[in-house]
Design a protein around this motif. Structure first.
Motif, PDB file in Angstrom:
ATOM      1  N   LEU A 111       0.992  -1.171  -0.010  1.00 43.86           N
ATOM      2  CA  LEU A 111       0.117   0.013  -0.136  1.00 43.86           C
ATOM      3  C   LEU A 111       0.793   1.256  -0.010  1.00 43.86           C
ATOM      4  CD1 LEU A 111      -2.735  -0.923   2.607  1.00 43.86           C
ATOM      5  CD2 LEU A 111      -2.888  -0.949   0.009  1.00 43.86           C
ATOM      6  N   THR A 112       0.610   2.214  -0.992  1.00 46.42           N
ATOM      7  CA  THR A 112       1.259   3.481  -0.677  1.00 46.42           C
ATOM      8  C   THR A 112       0.446   4.282   0.013  1.00 46.42           C
ATOM      9  OG1 THR A 112       2.287   3.329  -2.921  1.00 46.42           O
ATOM     10  CG2 THR A 112       1.863   5.386  -2.163  1.00 46.42           C
ATOM     11  N   THR A 113       0.844   5.011   0.842  1.00 46.39           N
ATOM     12  CA  THR A 113       0.198   5.840   1.785  1.00 46.39           C
ATOM     13  C   THR A 113       0.491   7.277   1.574  1.00 46.39           C
ATOM     14  OG1 THR A 113       1.884   6.089   3.717  1.00 46.39           O
ATOM     15  CG2 THR A 113       0.414   4.014   3.535  1.00 46.39           C
ATOM     16  N   PRO A 114      -0.201   8.369   2.299  1.00 48.46           N
ATOM     17  CA  PRO A 114       0.027   9.711   2.122  1.00 48.46           C
ATOM     18  C   PRO A 114       1.374  10.075   2.778  1.00 48.46           C
ATOM     19  CG  PRO A 114      -2.302   9.411   2.874  1.00 48.46           C
ATOM     20  CD  PRO A 114      -1.597   7.978   2.989  1.00 48.46           C
ATOM     21  N   TYR A 115       1.909   9.050   3.926  1.00 48.45           N
ATOM     22  CA  TYR A 115       3.170   9.358   4.354  1.00 48.45           C
ATOM     23  C   TYR A 115       4.288   8.817   3.309  1.00 48.45           C
ATOM     24  CZ  TYR A 115      -0.347   8.722   7.993  1.00 48.45           C
ATOM     25  OH  TYR A 115      -1.515   8.732   8.609  1.00 48.45           O
ATOM     26  N   HIS A 116       4.239   7.874   2.729  1.00 48.24           N
ATOM     27  CA  HIS A 116       4.968   7.452   1.606  1.00 48.24           C
ATOM     28  C   HIS A 116       5.145   8.770   0.479  1.00 48.24           C
ATOM     29  CE1 HIS A 116       3.983   3.265   2.689  1.00 48.24           C
ATOM     30  NE2 HIS A 116       5.104   3.276   2.762  1.00 48.24           N
ATOM     31  N   ARG A 117       4.057   9.325   0.162  1.00 52.90           N
ATOM     32  CA  ARG A 117       4.048  10.426  -0.981  1.00 52.90           C
ATOM     33  C   ARG A 117       4.634  11.843  -0.119  1.00 52.90           C
ATOM     34  NH1 ARG A 117      -1.551  12.225  -3.732  1.00 52.90           N
ATOM     35  NH2 ARG A 117      -1.597   9.882  -4.003  1.00 52.90           N
ATOM     36  N   ALA A 118       4.471  11.970   0.832  1.00 53.63           N
ATOM     37  CA  ALA A 118       5.164  13.035   1.605  1.00 53.63           C
ATOM     38  C   ALA A 118       6.642  12.972   1.375  1.00 53.63           C
ATOM     39  CB  ALA A 118       4.537  13.399   2.790  1.00 53.63           C
ATOM     40  N   ALA A 119       7.114  11.653   1.773  1.00 52.70           N
ATOM     41  CA  ALA A 119       8.376  11.442   1.780  1.00 52.70           C
ATOM     42  C   ALA A 119       9.206  11.516   0.520  1.00 52.70           C
ATOM     43  CB  ALA A 119       8.767  10.097   2.598  1.00 52.70           C
ATOM     44  N   ASN A 120       8.313  11.123  -0.204  1.00 52.75           N
ATOM     45  CA  ASN A 120       8.985  10.992  -1.525  1.00 52.75           C
ATOM     46  C   ASN A 120       9.149  12.445  -2.169  1.00 52.75           C
ATOM     47  OD1 ASN A 120       7.405  10.312  -5.039  1.00 52.75           O
ATOM     48  ND2 ASN A 120       9.364  11.113  -4.723  1.00 52.75           N
ATOM     49  N   ARG A 121       8.278  13.338  -1.700  1.00 51.01           N
ATOM     50  CA  ARG A 121       8.409  15.063  -2.259  1.00 51.01           C
ATOM     51  C   ARG A 121       9.379  15.706  -1.658  1.00 51.01           C
ATOM     52  NH1 ARG A 121       1.768  16.333  -3.348  1.00 51.01           N
ATOM     53  NH2 ARG A 121       1.621  14.769  -5.068  1.00 51.01           N
ATOM     54  N   GLY A 138       4.988   8.860  -4.635  1.00 55.44           N
ATOM     55  CA  GLY A 138       5.507   7.821  -3.204  1.00 55.44           C
ATOM     56  C   GLY A 138       5.909   6.409  -3.579  1.00 55.44           C
ATOM     57  N   ILE A 139       6.062   6.365  -5.034  1.00 57.93           N
ATOM     58  CA  ILE A 139       6.284   4.830  -5.244  1.00 57.93           C
ATOM     59  C   ILE A 139       7.483   4.589  -5.020  1.00 57.93           C
ATOM     60  CG2 ILE A 139       6.505   3.484  -7.419  1.00 57.93           C
ATOM     61  CD1 ILE A 139       3.665   4.423  -6.865  1.00 57.93           C
ATOM     62  N   GLY A 140       8.705   5.056  -5.121  1.00 58.11           N
ATOM     63  CA  GLY A 140       9.869   4.593  -4.633  1.00 58.11           C
ATOM     64  C   GLY A 140       9.985   4.636  -3.270  1.00 58.11           C
ATOM     65  N   GLU A 141       9.546   5.464  -2.258  1.00 59.12           N
ATOM     66  CA  GLU A 141       9.107   5.357  -1.139  1.00 59.12           C
ATOM     67  C   GLU A 141       8.557   4.211  -0.667  1.00 59.12           C
ATOM     68  OE1 GLU A 141      11.057   7.201   0.785  1.00 59.12           O
ATOM     69  OE2 GLU A 141      11.873   8.438  -0.549  1.00 59.12           O
TER      70      GLU A 141
END
Length: 424
Positions: A111-121, A138-141
């Motif tokens: 699962l990709t979460t808003p936390y992965h997305r924020a870390a990616n950016r 957030g894919i890579g994260e």
């Protein structure tokens, strides 16, 4: 039955979506399901229906405009429930109310979460001028977090509220530790509620479900991004955290009893790349003269770049994938309208002519980074491109079975369809 695996032989954006749409809507054999086998919500597969409806498919299969065609998100997908709900809403507005009803998701998918997305950016922003290029989704994260955390959230966790909340909290805490002062993120309770609703609405299945799909009828495996962005064979570090070759689909087929599939490579009649990284045949004049209505400069991806057909890169893609059975060439209407398109037959690297890049085994990122540095200094050696189809068949040693002269299924010409219609 013959299943088909669709993979982009370039840097992405070659037209996988329109090819999958054609296979489902007008192909030589009925297709009853599309299986996504890599990537996640960052995919952007554009499909234009004959009636003018346009949708950029991200997680749903690009055959969804065809009634009855199902989507299965395999365990190799990185599933973003929030983005999936938003995409389903867009499809409802386009007259496809049952996309979620036709969807199944493997319980083991990350699962990709808003936390992965924020870390990616945050990570990409911190690179400054040395950005690698990213869709900011957030894919890579998601992939990196799962490699170092055995408790990374998966789709099946959406059916276990306590475990889901615990795992989401762990990702949230990891994000805050990694990027103190980073962008605000949703509360774990709110995120858990949304993900639990996803688990209740979508059918979550085990691996045996795909085995049944493959026995029931023809399946199209839809890849994301392009072979030249592959996590192991791409030009590191300007790559994705995903296997973009045919490998994941072939693993799924082997697990289902080793069923056959046609390896269909997709490319444009000219080359494109979105974002930074080596692009030997880039031509600023083509970039200015060939804008793409569905691809532009993005905040995270960067600029959309255009260049000439690259035989060296295509041979490399062929070699690292183990070859293709057939090819689909898109944007032939552009090639037909222009007489200035070229074909790069070799590179000049430090005064040495190179017509083939080394395709080593997966796993050596230092070797890939060294290859990237060489490509940054390469200069193209061109010849005229009189016939893109003939050139592609020669380069890839495979037949062009689908020619695309426009965005809709009606704009395609296919040897496959002609063969299927012939008397037997």
């Amino acid at each position: 039955m013959r299943h088909v695996i669709v993979a982009d032989l370039g840097f992405g954006d070659a037209g996988k979506g329109t090819v999958v749409d054609w296979l489902c809507a007008r192909g030589p054999e009925p297709v009853h399901a599309v299986v996504r086998f890599n990537g996640g919500a960052q995919a952007a597969h554009n499909v234009v229906a004959p009636d003018g409806r346009h949708h950029t498919f991200a997680q749903f299969g690009s055959g969804t405009f065809t009634p009855g065609v199902r989507t299965h998100l395999s365990r190799f997908m990185l599933v973003d429930p929030l983005a999936l709900a938003a995409e389903a809403a867009r499809l409802r507005a386009l007259g496809v109310p049952d996309a979620l009803d036709r969807l199944t998701v493997d319980r083991d998918a990350l699962l990709t979460t808003p936390y992965h997305r924020a870390a990616n950016r945050a990570r990409e922003t911190a690179r400054g001028a040395a950005r690698h290029g990213s869709c900011g989704m957030g894919i890579g994260e998601t992939a990196a977090y799962a490699l170092s955390h055995a408790d990374a959230p998966r789709a099946g966790d959406c059916l276990s509220p306590a475990r889901l909340r615990r795992r989401l909290a762990a990702v949230r805490d990891w994000y805050r530790d990694q990027f103190p002062g980073g962008e605000p993120v949703p509360d774990v309770a709110d995120c858990a509620d949304a993900f639990a609703a996803f688990g209740e609405r979508v059918r979550l299945v085990g691996g045996e479900h795909l085995h049944r799909l493959l026995r029931t009828g023809n399946v199209v495996f839809e890849g994301a991004q392009g072979v030249l962005l592959d996590e192991w064979h791409g030009f590191h570090p300007y790559t994705t955290w995903s296997t973009t070759t045919f490998a994941n689909a072939e693993t799924l087929l082997a697990e289902a009893g080793g069923q056959d599939a046609v390896r269909l490579g997709v490319l444009r009649a000219y080359a494109t790349r979105h974002g930074p990284g080596p692009f030997v045949t880039e031509d600023p004049a083509l970039t200015a003269e060939l804008p793409d209505p569905h691809n532009g400069t993005g905040r995270w991806q960067g600029a959309f770049r255009v260049g000439h057909l690259d035989a060296v890169a295509l041979r490399y893609a062929r070699d690292v994938t183990g070859g293709v059975d057939a090819v689909a060439v898109t944007h032939l209407d552009v090639a037909r309208a222009r007489s200035d398109l070229l074909c790069c037959r070799a590179y000049d690297i430090g005064g040495r002519r190179v017509d083939r890049l080394p395709a080593g085994p997966a796993g050596d990122l230092d070797r890939q980074a060294a290859l990237t540095r060489r490509l940054m200094t390469a200069r193209p050696v061109y010849t005229p491109l009189a016939d893109p189809v003939a050139a592609v068949e020669e380069i890839l040693e495979a037949p062009v079975v689908l020619r695309s002269y426009g965005p809709t299924a009606a704009d395609k010409e296919s040897a496959l369809a002609a063969s299927a219609a012939a008397p037997r």
